[in-house]
Design an enzyme around this catalytic site. Structure first.
Site, PDB file in Angstrom:
ATOM      1  N   ASP A   9     -25.099  73.650 -12.349  1.00  0.00           N
ATOM      2  CA  ASP A   9     -24.984  73.333 -13.763  1.00  0.00           C
ATOM      3  C   ASP A   9     -25.975  72.202 -14.033  1.00  0.00           C
ATOM      4  O   ASP A   9     -26.463  71.559 -13.094  1.00  0.00           O
ATOM      5  CB  ASP A   9     -23.548  72.902 -14.068  1.00  0.00           C
ATOM      6  N   ASP A  11     -25.892  69.546 -17.155  1.00  0.00           N
ATOM      7  CA  ASP A  11     -25.290  68.305 -17.653  1.00  0.00           C
ATOM      8  C   ASP A  11     -24.145  67.849 -16.746  1.00  0.00           C
ATOM      9  O   ASP A  11     -23.213  68.605 -16.493  1.00  0.00           O
ATOM     10  CB  ASP A  11     -24.756  68.499 -19.073  1.00  0.00           C
TER      11      ASP A  11
END
Length: 221
Positions: A9, A11
């Protein structure tokens, strides 16, 4: 079974833009007389822009009060503010240990992917100086359903030409870990409250290639 890919991922795992998202959403919310704090902002992690807006409107007691056109305009306003704030990102904005683990995965000749619902992901990777580390990036333009649906992670695996069961996914949000699990990948959760992850770590400093390979050896079958 060999580990053939690690999918990150963006963020909260590679860099922390959560505060930048918060500032942009807060500014837009204030324009329509809604206030919220960073505690509420935790609920917006890992979900799409429009889903985030709907949660904010519901939080402010204004669900259903804006047309689709108005909602699109609010979301565009938020994105414009957020994109402006990305100018503050540099190579020093990488979270601790990320540069090292990316290099170690690359040295092991394991593929590296990104699964981010942010359409700004490519620009963020360039700002951080790590875009060349990734073999494939799946973003919101490639999917119809946001996390916790597994579509974004399945798209990343497809782009990397690996089966989901040959990959580890890394997330910092509950919806993201749920998506990884639903995709049939092994999941690593960064941060508290992610006990549904196969491996839970306190921070990215604990995310090392040695730990990933030990996790894979213990859990793979």
């Amino acid at each position: 079974m060999m580990l053939n890919a690690v999918v990150f991922d963006l963020d909260g795992v590679i860099t922390d833009t959560a505060h930048l998202h918060f500032l942009a959403w807060r500014a837009v919310a204030q324009e329509i007389d809604i206030t919220f704090d960073e505690v509420f902002n935790e609920q917006l992690k890992g979900i799409s822009r429009m889903d985030s807006l709907q949660r904010i409107l519901k939080h402010g007691g204004k669900a259903g009060m804006f047309s689709e056109e108005q909602c699109l305009a609010l979301a565009a306003r938020k994105n414009a503010l957020y994109v402006q704030s990305l100018a503050s990102l540099t190579q020093d904005s990488l979270l601790p240990g990320i540069r090292e683990v990316l290099a170690d995965i690359r040295a092991a000749k394991v593929k590296i992917g990104l699964a981010s619902v942010s359409l700004n992901a490519p620009g963020i990777l360039h700002a951080l100086g790590i875009h060349q580390a990734f073999d494939f990036c799946a973003d919101a333009s490639r999917i119809h359903r946001s996390k916790p649906d597994p579509e974004i992670f399945l798209a990343a695996c497809k782009g990397l030409n690996v089966r989901p069961e040959e990959a580890i996914g890394i997330e910092d949000a509950a919806a993201g870990v749920e998506a990884i699990n639903a995709a049939g990948m092994l999941s690593v959760g960064i941060g508290p409250g992610l006990d549904h992850a196969g491996l839970q770590l306190h921070s990215t400093q604990e995310l090392t290639w040695e730990r990933l390979t030990a996790f894979w050896a213990a859990r793979a079958y």
